[in-house]
Design a protein around this motif. Structure first.
Motif, PDB file in Angstrom:
ATOM      1  N   ALA A 173       0.824  -1.226   0.000  1.00 61.50           N
ATOM      2  CA  ALA A 173       0.000   0.000   0.000  1.00 61.50           C
ATOM      3  C   ALA A 173       0.855   1.272   0.000  1.00 61.50           C
ATOM      4  O   ALA A 173       1.924   1.319   0.605  1.00 61.50           O
ATOM      5  CB  ALA A 173      -0.916  -0.010   1.226  1.00 61.50           C
ATOM      6  N   THR A 174       0.380   2.288  -0.687  1.00 62.95           N
ATOM      7  CA  THR A 174       1.129   3.553  -0.747  1.00 62.95           C
ATOM      8  C   THR A 174       0.893   4.425   0.496  1.00 62.95           C
ATOM      9  O   THR A 174       1.671   5.325   0.767  1.00 62.95           O
ATOM     10  CB  THR A 174       0.698   4.405  -1.968  1.00 62.95           C
ATOM     11  OG1 THR A 174      -0.717   4.563  -1.928  1.00 62.95           O
ATOM     12  CG2 THR A 174       1.105   3.749  -3.260  1.00 62.95           C
ATOM     13  N   ARG A 175      -0.176   4.158   1.232  1.00 62.43           N
ATOM     14  CA  ARG A 175      -0.614   5.039   2.328  1.00 62.43           C
ATOM     15  C   ARG A 175       0.516   5.367   3.314  1.00 62.43           C
ATOM     16  O   ARG A 175       0.655   6.505   3.747  1.00 62.43           O
ATOM     17  CB  ARG A 175      -1.778   4.373   3.068  1.00 62.43           C
ATOM     18  CG  ARG A 175      -2.608   5.327   3.900  1.00 62.43           C
ATOM     19  CD  ARG A 175      -3.709   4.559   4.635  1.00 62.43           C
ATOM     20  NE  ARG A 175      -4.530   3.779   3.712  1.00 62.43           N
ATOM     21  CZ  ARG A 175      -4.899   2.505   3.920  1.00 62.43           C
ATOM     22  NH1 ARG A 175      -4.513   1.861   5.009  1.00 62.43           N
ATOM     23  NH2 ARG A 175      -5.650   1.868   3.043  1.00 62.43           N
ATOM     24  N   HIS A 176       1.304   4.371   3.681  1.00 62.80           N
ATOM     25  CA  HIS A 176       2.393   4.592   4.656  1.00 62.80           C
ATOM     26  C   HIS A 176       3.764   4.439   4.019  1.00 62.80           C
ATOM     27  O   HIS A 176       4.751   4.175   4.702  1.00 62.80           O
ATOM     28  CB  HIS A 176       2.245   3.624   5.828  1.00 62.80           C
ATOM     29  CG  HIS A 176       0.970   3.781   6.572  1.00 62.80           C
ATOM     30  ND1 HIS A 176       0.722   4.855   7.391  1.00 62.80           N
ATOM     31  CD2 HIS A 176      -0.155   3.012   6.584  1.00 62.80           C
ATOM     32  CE1 HIS A 176      -0.503   4.726   7.900  1.00 62.80           C
ATOM     33  NE2 HIS A 176      -1.053   3.625   7.417  1.00 62.80           N
ATOM     34  N   ALA A 177       3.814   4.583   2.677  1.00 59.44           N
ATOM     35  CA  ALA A 177       5.077   4.367   1.968  1.00 59.44           C
ATOM     36  C   ALA A 177       5.906   5.646   1.919  1.00 59.44           C
ATOM     37  O   ALA A 177       5.371   6.757   1.964  1.00 59.44           O
ATOM     38  CB  ALA A 177       4.782   3.894   0.553  1.00 59.44           C
ATOM     39  N   HIS A 178       7.218   5.449   1.822  1.00 60.04           N
ATOM     40  CA  HIS A 178       8.143   6.563   1.596  1.00 60.04           C
ATOM     41  C   HIS A 178       9.059   6.212   0.439  1.00 60.04           C
ATOM     42  O   HIS A 178       9.484   5.067   0.302  1.00 60.04           O
ATOM     43  CB  HIS A 178       8.966   6.850   2.859  1.00 60.04           C
ATOM     44  CG  HIS A 178       8.143   7.379   3.985  1.00 60.04           C
ATOM     45  ND1 HIS A 178       7.651   6.562   4.983  1.00 60.04           N
ATOM     46  CD2 HIS A 178       7.687   8.625   4.253  1.00 60.04           C
ATOM     47  CE1 HIS A 178       6.942   7.296   5.835  1.00 60.04           C
ATOM     48  NE2 HIS A 178       6.938   8.550   5.413  1.00 60.04           N
ATOM     49  N   TYR A 179       9.335   7.215  -0.390  1.00 58.24           N
ATOM     50  CA  TYR A 179      10.155   7.016  -1.580  1.00 58.24           C
ATOM     51  C   TYR A 179      11.102   8.199  -1.667  1.00 58.24           C
ATOM     52  O   TYR A 179      10.680   9.353  -1.481  1.00 58.24           O
ATOM     53  CB  TYR A 179       9.235   6.944  -2.806  1.00 58.24           C
ATOM     54  CG  TYR A 179       9.923   6.722  -4.140  1.00 58.24           C
ATOM     55  CD1 TYR A 179      10.839   5.692  -4.310  1.00 58.24           C
ATOM     56  CD2 TYR A 179       9.629   7.528  -5.231  1.00 58.24           C
ATOM     57  CE1 TYR A 179      11.454   5.475  -5.546  1.00 58.24           C
ATOM     58  CE2 TYR A 179      10.232   7.317  -6.477  1.00 58.24           C
ATOM     59  CZ  TYR A 179      11.146   6.296  -6.617  1.00 58.24           C
ATOM     60  OH  TYR A 179      11.751   6.084  -7.830  1.00 58.24           O
ATOM     61  N   TRP A 180      12.376   7.897  -1.964  1.00 53.45           N
ATOM     62  CA  TRP A 180      13.403   8.955  -1.868  1.00 53.45           C
ATOM     63  C   TRP A 180      13.146  10.128  -2.791  1.00 53.45           C
ATOM     64  O   TRP A 180      13.529  11.257  -2.491  1.00 53.45           O
ATOM     65  CB  TRP A 180      14.790   8.366  -2.137  1.00 53.45           C
ATOM     66  CG  TRP A 180      15.045   7.936  -3.559  1.00 53.45           C
ATOM     67  CD1 TRP A 180      14.694   6.737  -4.116  1.00 53.45           C
ATOM     68  CD2 TRP A 180      15.721   8.672  -4.575  1.00 53.45           C
ATOM     69  NE1 TRP A 180      15.090   6.695  -5.420  1.00 53.45           N
ATOM     70  CE2 TRP A 180      15.731   7.864  -5.739  1.00 53.45           C
ATOM     71  CE3 TRP A 180      16.314   9.933  -4.625  1.00 53.45           C
ATOM     72  CZ2 TRP A 180      16.305   8.293  -6.936  1.00 53.45           C
ATOM     73  CZ3 TRP A 180      16.889  10.353  -5.817  1.00 53.45           C
ATOM     74  CH2 TRP A 180      16.876   9.537  -6.954  1.00 53.45           C
ATOM     75  N   ARG A 181      12.432   9.908  -3.895  1.00 54.74           N
ATOM     76  CA  ARG A 181      12.189  11.018  -4.827  1.00 54.74           C
ATOM     77  C   ARG A 181      11.060  11.948  -4.397  1.00 54.74           C
ATOM     78  O   ARG A 181      10.979  13.083  -4.849  1.00 54.74           O
ATOM     79  CB  ARG A 181      11.831  10.473  -6.213  1.00 54.74           C
ATOM     80  CG  ARG A 181      13.021  10.023  -7.035  1.00 54.74           C
ATOM     81  CD  ARG A 181      12.551   9.637  -8.441  1.00 54.74           C
ATOM     82  NE  ARG A 181      13.625   9.049  -9.219  1.00 54.74           N
ATOM     83  CZ  ARG A 181      14.559   9.747  -9.874  1.00 54.74           C
ATOM     84  NH1 ARG A 181      14.527  11.060  -9.866  1.00 54.74           N
ATOM     85  NH2 ARG A 181      15.503   9.123 -10.549  1.00 54.74           N
TER      86      ARG A 181
END
Ligand SMILES: [Zn+2]
Length: 239
Positions: A173-181
């Motif tokens: 799920a994207t809800r709690h995701a983190h992405y460096w960009r």
């Protein structure tokens, strides 16, 4: 390191790889690829055109919770020919035959995710899915709805094929995701690591041969990718 890496390739992909001998990877269909020289290279060079040896240059950490050091991205370098030999080229018409649906969290989600059925990817992901489904309900927010599996595309900002293009990666799920960009870091500035994905989830994926993008300096915490060779090599190199 080289010996462990070569042994890990044979153990990880018995369906596709027959042996590694004299620095040549022998595939069961008769094709061969050079293992490569490896050695010291810049992180950029390693990512842009990695030899197979380069994929093992940064050991994958078996422990979870440490903040990755600068440019420590184990698994982010992918030798394109190697993965095309294992899974095919998604830009070609017959690639779709290699894909199959896996039901994501059968009890709690039921969404279908497309991944490769080659090299055990779909079977292993189904096993991950069943185990994740049995975690406490508080974990579901991190897992469902999933953001996807197979997607024939280059990595954002590059012309390199993503793990999703081989059908070996899944985004939870994207809800709690983190992405460096996402925080839009300035070129050359140090990245600030962020993660909210619980360890229990990572442990289940790793048990079945999937590495986690949360162990990358260029973090992608919703990304999991079937790379058993990295987990096997890490275990072989354990003291
Ligand atoms: Zn992903």
């Amino acid at each position: 390191m080289r010996d462990a890496a070569m042994r890990a390739l044979v153990e990880a992909y018995p369906e596709a790889i027959e042996r590694v001998q004299d620095d040549i990877v022998h595939f069961r269909d008769g094709r061969r690829l050079a293992f490569g020289v490896g050695g010291d290279k810049s992180a950029e060079a390693r990512l842009a055109a990695p030899e197979i040896a380069d994929m093992f240059a940064i050991p994958y950490p078996l422990e979870t919770g440490a903040i990755p050091g600068a440019d420590r991205d184990p698994g982010r370098a992918r030798n394109a020919l190697f993965f095309e030999h294992l899974y095919g080229d998604c830009r070609k018409a017959d690639f779709a035959k290699s894909l199959v649906d896996v039901v994501w969290l059968p009890k709690k989600s039921g969404v279908r995710i497309k991944v490769s059925r080659r090299n055990g990817v779909a079977d292993r992901l189904a096993a991950v899915s069943r185990e994740l489904d049995d975690l406490p309900d508080a974990m579901t927010q991190f897992l469902a709805p999933p953001a996807g599996g197979f997607h024939c595309r280059a990595i954002a900002g590059t012309d390199r094929m993503s793990g999703h293009g081989y059908g070996i990666a899944v985004d939870i799920a994207t809800r709690h995701a983190h992405y460096w960009r996402w925080p839009m870091p300035k070129a050359g500035a140090a990245l600030t690591y962020r993660n909210a994905i619980p360890k229990e989830i990572v442990t289940i994926f790793e048990k079945h041969g999937f590495i986690w993008g949360g162990k990358w300096y260029h973090y992608d915490t919703m990304h999991f990718e079937f790379r058993p060779e990295l987990l096997i090599a890490a275990r072989l190199l354990q003291p």
